[in-house]
Each structure stands twice: as C-alpha cells, then as structure tokens.
Design a protein around this motif. Sequence first.
Motif, mmCIF file in Angstrom:
data_model
loop_
_atom_site.group_PDB
_atom_site.id
_atom_site.type_symbol
_atom_site.label_atom_id
_atom_site.label_comp_id
_atom_site.label_asym_id
_atom_site.label_seq_id
_atom_site.Cartn_x
_atom_site.Cartn_y
_atom_site.Cartn_z
ATOM 1 N N GLU A 79 16.779 5.562 1.073
ATOM 2 C CA GLU A 79 15.415 5.056 0.934
ATOM 3 C C GLU A 79 15.334 4.006 -0.171
ATOM 4 O OE1 GLU A 79 11.405 6.985 -0.810
ATOM 5 O OE2 GLU A 79 12.196 8.028 0.954
ATOM 6 N N GLY A 82 16.310 0.687 0.960
ATOM 7 C CA GLY A 82 15.476 0.091 1.994
ATOM 8 C C GLY A 82 15.796 0.546 3.396
ATOM 9 N N SER A 84 15.287 3.432 6.305
ATOM 10 C CA SER A 84 14.429 4.548 6.707
ATOM 11 C C SER A 84 14.755 4.936 8.139
ATOM 12 C CB SER A 84 12.951 4.159 6.606
ATOM 13 O OG SER A 84 12.120 5.239 6.957
ATOM 14 N N VAL A 158 7.683 1.469 6.219
ATOM 15 C CA VAL A 158 7.490 0.081 5.792
ATOM 16 C C VAL A 158 6.757 0.030 4.456
ATOM 17 C CG1 VAL A 158 6.412 -2.109 6.417
ATOM 18 C CG2 VAL A 158 7.506 -0.713 8.176
ATOM 19 N N ASN A 159 5.818 0.937 4.245
ATOM 20 C CA ASN A 159 5.058 0.961 2.999
ATOM 21 C C ASN A 159 5.945 1.259 1.799
ATOM 22 O OD1 ASN A 159 2.410 0.761 1.765
ATOM 23 N ND2 ASN A 159 2.553 2.949 1.358
ATOM 24 N N LYS A 160 7.060 1.978 2.060
ATOM 25 C CA LYS A 160 7.999 2.280 0.982
ATOM 26 C C LYS A 160 9.016 1.156 0.764
ATOM 27 C CE LYS A 160 7.826 7.346 1.432
ATOM 28 N NZ LYS A 160 8.599 8.555 1.801
ATOM 29 N N GLY A 161 8.837 0.062 1.513
ATOM 30 C CA GLY A 161 9.700 -1.087 1.310
ATOM 31 C C GLY A 161 10.927 -1.115 2.186
ATOM 32 N N ASP A 163 13.459 -2.188 4.879
ATOM 33 C CA ASP A 163 13.697 -3.371 5.696
ATOM 34 C C ASP A 163 14.807 -3.132 6.721
ATOM 35 O OD1 ASP A 163 15.867 -3.364 4.017
ATOM 36 O OD2 ASP A 163 15.422 -5.266 3.050
ATOM 37 N N LYS A 192 8.548 -9.870 10.700
ATOM 38 C CA LYS A 192 8.421 -9.819 9.238
ATOM 39 C C LYS A 192 9.772 -9.787 8.538
ATOM 40 C CE LYS A 192 3.966 -7.385 9.263
ATOM 41 N NZ LYS A 192 3.261 -6.097 8.971
ATOM 42 N N CYS A 194 12.235 -7.411 9.182
ATOM 43 C CA CYS A 194 12.884 -6.098 9.203
ATOM 44 C C CYS A 194 13.968 -6.067 10.279
ATOM 45 C CB CYS A 194 11.867 -4.999 9.505
ATOM 46 S SG CYS A 194 10.962 -4.406 8.089
#
Length: 498
Positions: A79, A82, A84, A158-161, A163, A192, A194
């Motif tokens: 995490e 980046g 997830s 995505v909110n936790k960053g 990519d 975006k 990712c």
Amino acid sequence: MSEEYALELSNITKTFPGVKALDRVSFGVKKGVVHSLVGENGAGKSTLMKVINGMHKANEGTVAVHGKVVDIASPHMAEALGISMIFQELVYVPGLTVAENLCLGHHPTTKLGLVDWRKINKDAQELLDREGIHAKATDIMGEVRISDAQMIEIAKAVNKGADIVIMDEPTSSLTQHESETLFKKINELRDKGCSVIYISHKMEEVFQLSDYITIMRDGQSIQTGPISDFDEQKVIAAMVGREVSNLYPEPKGTPGEVLLETKNLNAPGGKGKNINIKLRAGEIVGMAGLVGAGRTETVRAICGMDPMVSGEIILNGKTYTSMTIGQAIDNGLVMATEDRRKYGIVACRSIKENISLPNLKAICKAGFIQRKKEREQVQIYFDRLRIKANNMDVDALTLSGGNQQKLVLAKWMMSNPKVLILDEPTRGIDVGAKYEIYELMTEMAAAGMAVLMISSELPELLGMCKRIYVMAEGEVRGELKDEEISQVNVMKLATGGK
C-alpha cells in the motif's frame, strides 16, 4: 529496470510444500494501461498477485515498482508503494459503516487524540459524491449493494494514492449494467495514469478493456503483448496449451420420461410465480434470465432449500405440495448452488470428507464409517473428475474455483441422482475447466439424468441446451426449443417481451 513500467516482475518463483506454484514468471505492466492477466484455474494468477501485494514472499526473482527493485514484505508495504488489490471476495467489515470502512487503519483524530468522527463522515461523503457512488457515509457496509461495495473498494484504493490497482474477477457478482459502470471507472483510472491489472475469465471483457495481456499456464508466463496481437482462439489455445476448436461437447442424451415437473409453483417473496416446467431424463435444459429474474429463488424452492408457498412438485411420479432438502436428496433431486463456497463445500474439511458427506448411508455399517470403502468410493470420483490435488486428503479450501466446482459435482455424482440442478456452474472458472464440466454434464445426461442449468452466460446456454426456459420478474416468460433458440429471442423474453 525501466521507468516506462509501473511494475516489472523478473523470474518470480514461488514454491509450497510439494508444489511449484510460480516458475520464473516475468512481464512488465506499463504506466497508465489496463493489463489483463488470464489463465486456467491453478495457473498461478492468484499466487502471483499475492506476491505483488505482499501476502506471499517469492522464493526467487525480483519485483520493481516504477523502476526501483523493492522487497514487498506485507500488504501494508504494498500500500505504501501505491499497490492496491481488490479481491473477488470483497474485503470489508460488514457491521461497520461505509465511512468506517474507508478509513480503517487511518482514523483521523482531534487535538485531544480522540477519533474525529465528524471529519471521517464528512470526508467519506465527499469521496462518495465525487465518485458518483450511490451510498451514504453512514450506511452499514453489509447492507450496501455489491456493485456499490466494489466501487467503494476502488475509491478507497485510489484515495490512498494507489497507482497500481489489481482487480480479481471484479464482475463475477455484477449485473451487465453494473459491469458497464465498473468499466467506465476502470477507463477513468487509466486516463488518470493508473495501471490496472485485470484478472478475468470472461474473454469479452478482456478484449473490451485491455491494452496488454499476459497469459499464464502451469505457473509460467507464456505470452505477453498488446491485445491487438491476439484473438480469442489464440488466447484460449495459449491458456490450455492446445487448439480448442469447439467450446461445447456434442450432446449425447436422448430426452425420455419426465422426471421432474412443477405445477403453478410459487417461491417465497414473489420471486417465482406460477412456475410450470418439465425436466426429462437424458436432456440438459437451460434457464435464462437477467439477474433478479427469480431463477435461483425458484430452484431453491424446488429443492427444499426455501419453503414453497404453493403449487406442486411432481418428482418421479410422486406429487409434493411441500419439499424438504432431505426429501429431495432421498428422491434423487440434488442441486449445485451458485455460491459453492457458502453452500457447496465444507472448506476446512478434506476432499474425501466433502465427497462422502452426503453419501454416508452408503458407506456406513452399524453407524460407523467404513474407511476403506469410503476411500475406494471417493477415489473413483476423484479420478473420474480429474480433481487437481496431490491427494484426496487435501482441504477443499486449497482448491481452485474450477476444482471446487468439480468437488461439488463429485459428491452428487456419487449419490447417483436422477435430477441435477446447476446454478451458475461455471462462474469464475477458466475455459479448460469449463469444457471439462460441460463434458461431465453431457455424460450425466447421456446416462439418463435430467440436468437443469441456470447461467447468465448466453453463449453457454446456447451451446449446451436444446430447450431453454426464460424468466423475467419471477415468471417463466417463454420456452425456446431447437431453432427458436438465439440470443435475440432469449433477450427479448428476458427483458419482458413476448
């Protein structure tokens, strides 16, 4: 290592006692792409994703993130890098609110060191509104629709960053409309920047979404390249290691006497209304319909899993106005349920115990299990269905989805049923395992069994069935036979047409 790649895997090898799950797997995932990962059940996809996510430690090989070799020792470390992963079985705490799930492990606090509930709910609602998710921050997570829960997991990642987002069979429990919403979100993530690693057995999705594809077989990465270099047949051939000219076996059974009939059967909650169907020996009959049409509720009432409200079931010439599970099994009516993990197997018990469980009467003497007879009988079906495991003493939980489905079929085949109902029998199963299950269904019909197959995959129904009932809004809207069967005719009835 190249910074062109968000993720690079080099010679990843992972062994478990007696098994080499991954064997020198190597490929790269570029930045801002959807990269699909496909392969048969047991090919090593899940193990590889767990190595990337820090749940497993590779025995050999390296992982590089954005050009830098890293040692991912835990999901927390993944995490932080980046990465997830959104699992097929969503991971959340059902008794907590949406907001609490979104901030698990990252609770904001006030100056006094207390949990800042106002900020948690405010930030969560803003995130939900921004992402267009139809849920409130204060909703209980276990009561949220599965499609919204999926979107919440993506939003959390995505909110936790994150990519690099890994999605494992994300549409397995979604309707077509919900899947299309998910696809839009995946395209937004790609736009975006990712990188999305997309695992799916659904070829249509793979070709619709992917920029690149990696094919795995027997723990190895067989091919990687732009999706434009492949077609469906080429992908399937690489997955199974051979050319597959026909996805469905030729039918062998000849329809005979009626073994099961329902007359004006009504299932609980109005989900099955005045159902009239007939199943004959020696045939595979399909049941089509959109999600929520009432197919599962209807067959659960037929098999005694839920009480029927009214109507009649005629089984082997005997009429029932109510049915229990015990009565159904004793009279040769069995069902492989849609959720095999919840209803089909006892995950913590062995293959042997799972197969023998509904057949104890046949292997017991004076109330005691005859262990030798049990092993001999189970071995027949373990071998016949080619269940991939070192032996029959392996826990059911360790099997791939396809082999768990074979396990469910094995236990019922051992009971020698007359009528077999299969609810989504190939959901989450690869092409090779699907064909094996289709062959088993064909063999059972040829032996005189009546098989009812519920499926949300129309090509599957069209390939396996000469007769299909179509349900909509809890009713059987029509019966299609032979030349009448087409995707257009099925969808016309399924969407309310006549």
